[in-house]
Every structure is written in C-alpha cells, then in structure tokens.
Design a protein around this motif. Structure first.
Motif, PDB file in Angstrom:
ATOM      1  N   ALA A   1      43.285  39.906 117.510  1.00 46.67           N
ATOM      2  CA  ALA A   1      42.288  38.840 117.367  1.00 46.67           C
ATOM      3  C   ALA A   1      41.397  39.095 116.152  1.00 46.67           C
ATOM      4  N   ALA A   2      41.001  40.340 115.951  1.00 50.13           N
ATOM      5  CA  ALA A   2      40.172  40.671 114.787  1.00 50.13           C
ATOM      6  C   ALA A   2      40.934  40.397 113.492  1.00 50.13           C
ATOM      7  N   GLY A   3      42.196  40.772 113.442  1.00 54.40           N
ATOM      8  CA  GLY A   3      43.003  40.493 112.255  1.00 54.40           C
ATOM      9  C   GLY A   3      43.180  39.007 112.008  1.00 54.40           C
ATOM     10  N   ALA A   4      43.377  38.246 113.079  1.00 55.59           N
ATOM     11  CA  ALA A   4      43.523  36.795 112.934  1.00 55.59           C
ATOM     12  C   ALA A   4      42.233  36.165 112.421  1.00 55.59           C
ATOM     13  N   LEU A   5      41.086  36.653 112.891  1.00 58.23           N
ATOM     14  CA  LEU A   5      39.804  36.129 112.406  1.00 58.23           C
ATOM     15  C   LEU A   5      39.582  36.462 110.936  1.00 58.23           C
ATOM     16  N   ILE A   6      39.950  37.666 110.528  1.00 57.93           N
ATOM     17  CA  ILE A   6      39.827  38.033 109.113  1.00 57.93           C
ATOM     18  C   ILE A   6      40.708  37.115 108.267  1.00 57.93           C
ATOM     19  N   GLY A   7      41.913  36.871 108.717  1.00 57.46           N
ATOM     20  CA  GLY A   7      42.805  35.958 108.001  1.00 57.46           C
ATOM     21  C   GLY A   7      42.258  34.542 107.946  1.00 57.46           C
ATOM     22  N   ALA A   8      41.666  34.080 109.047  1.00 63.96           N
ATOM     23  CA  ALA A   8      41.096  32.734 109.082  1.00 63.96           C
ATOM     24  C   ALA A   8      39.960  32.594 108.076  1.00 63.96           C
TER      25      ALA A   8
END
Length: 187
Positions: free
Chosen positions: A43-50
C-alpha cells in the motif's frame, strides 16, 4: 474541440493515480483483515507511485501539497508495518513527522487553492506586442524573459488588470517559445 495529446496524457495520469490509490486502499483493508504486514508495504508503494504519477498532472505554484498530504499517511503505514517490539521506538519519529507534514500540507493546500484562480499570476508583456506570456510565479516569468530575444516587462496580473482579458502570444507550457496559431488578418 479535439482532444490533445497533453489532455489525453493528463487524463490517463489521473486514472492511473486513482487506480494506484484504490489498490493502496484494498491493501490496507487486506492488512487489517488478515493481520499480515506485507500488504501495508505494498500500500505504501502504491501511494508513492500514485503521488509520482499525479504530480505530473498538477500545475502551478504550491502544487506539491499532494506529496506532503500523503507523507503522514505513509508515516502511519510504515509505523503499522513495524514489528510490535520496534513500534514504540518508531512512533517517536513517525508521529511527530506525520503531524508536521500534515500541517505543511494544509498550508501548501491553502496557498495552492488561493492561486488557482490566477489573480496572483505574473504576466510578461511588450508595449508593442501586448501580452506575451502568463506564468504562475515571478521566477518562471523572469526565466521566460531570459530566453526571449526582445526586451519585455514582467508584472503581477493584479497590477495590470487590462492584460487579464488578452490571450497570450506564447501560451504553450510544453513549448514555451512557440507562438499561438493566430488567424491571418486580411488586407
């Protein structure tokens, strides 16, 4: 009006950022339901990507408030992902940082929102040619002047309200020194 490549790219970036944010939310729900820590990291990686994708869409001064707004969420996710024996030590750093970044995000959001209507924009103009360019910051206006061949002036739009109604001669953000296509005047 036909859809330009820049508009299509911006729409695609918004959809990608929304998809990554949705994936992060699903991962958080999965982590809450299962008790595993690995979905929190995803989830943290997805938020950084977003944030990285959405930042390409945001324009104007103070538009990086989005990154600061995600920072407290990331801090709390990283705190949640810590093993239970390290959670107290990590909380000493994560919670103050989350609070500070939330305050910075709020201030930047208010500044960004106040500039969205453009009344604090800077205009570059020439006495004979009229409005050449409209920029969101003084620095951007002066940078543009440096690359322009002729002498011109820069001023805040609220000090030159007569220029607000004019369309700039050089409006393209991705090609700042290309003139707008103007209809030829017949003699």
């Amino acid at each position: 009006m036909p859809d330009t490549t820049a508009d299509a790219r911006a729409r695609q970036d918004r959809m990608t950022a929304a998809g990554l944010t949705g994936a992060a939310a699903v991962c958080v729900l999965l982590a809450a339901g299962s008790g595993h820590r690995w979905p929190v990291l995803v989830a943290a990686g997805a938020l950084i990507g977003a944030v990285m994708v959405y930042r390409r869409v945001m324009r104007g001064a103070y538009a990086y408030w989005v990154a600061w707004a995600v920072s407290p969420v990331l801090s709390l996710l990283m705190l949640w992902a810590q093993p239970s024996d390290l959670r107290e030590a990590a909380a000493l750093l994560a919670l103050p940082w989350a609070g500070l970044s939330a305050v910075v995000a709020l201030v930047l959001f208010v500044l960004w929102r106040s500039r969205r209507d453009g009344h604090l924009d800077w205009v570059v103009w020439h006495p004979d040619l009229g409005l050449l360019r409209r920029e969101s910051t003084q620095r951007a206006a002066h940078d543009w002047i440096r690359h322009y061949d002729e002498e011109c002036l820069a001023d805040r739009l609220d000090r030159a309200p007569e220029l607000a109604r004019l369309s700039p001669l050089y409006p393209y953000a991705d090609r700042p020194l290309k003139q707008a296509d103007r209809p030829q005047e017949s003699l």
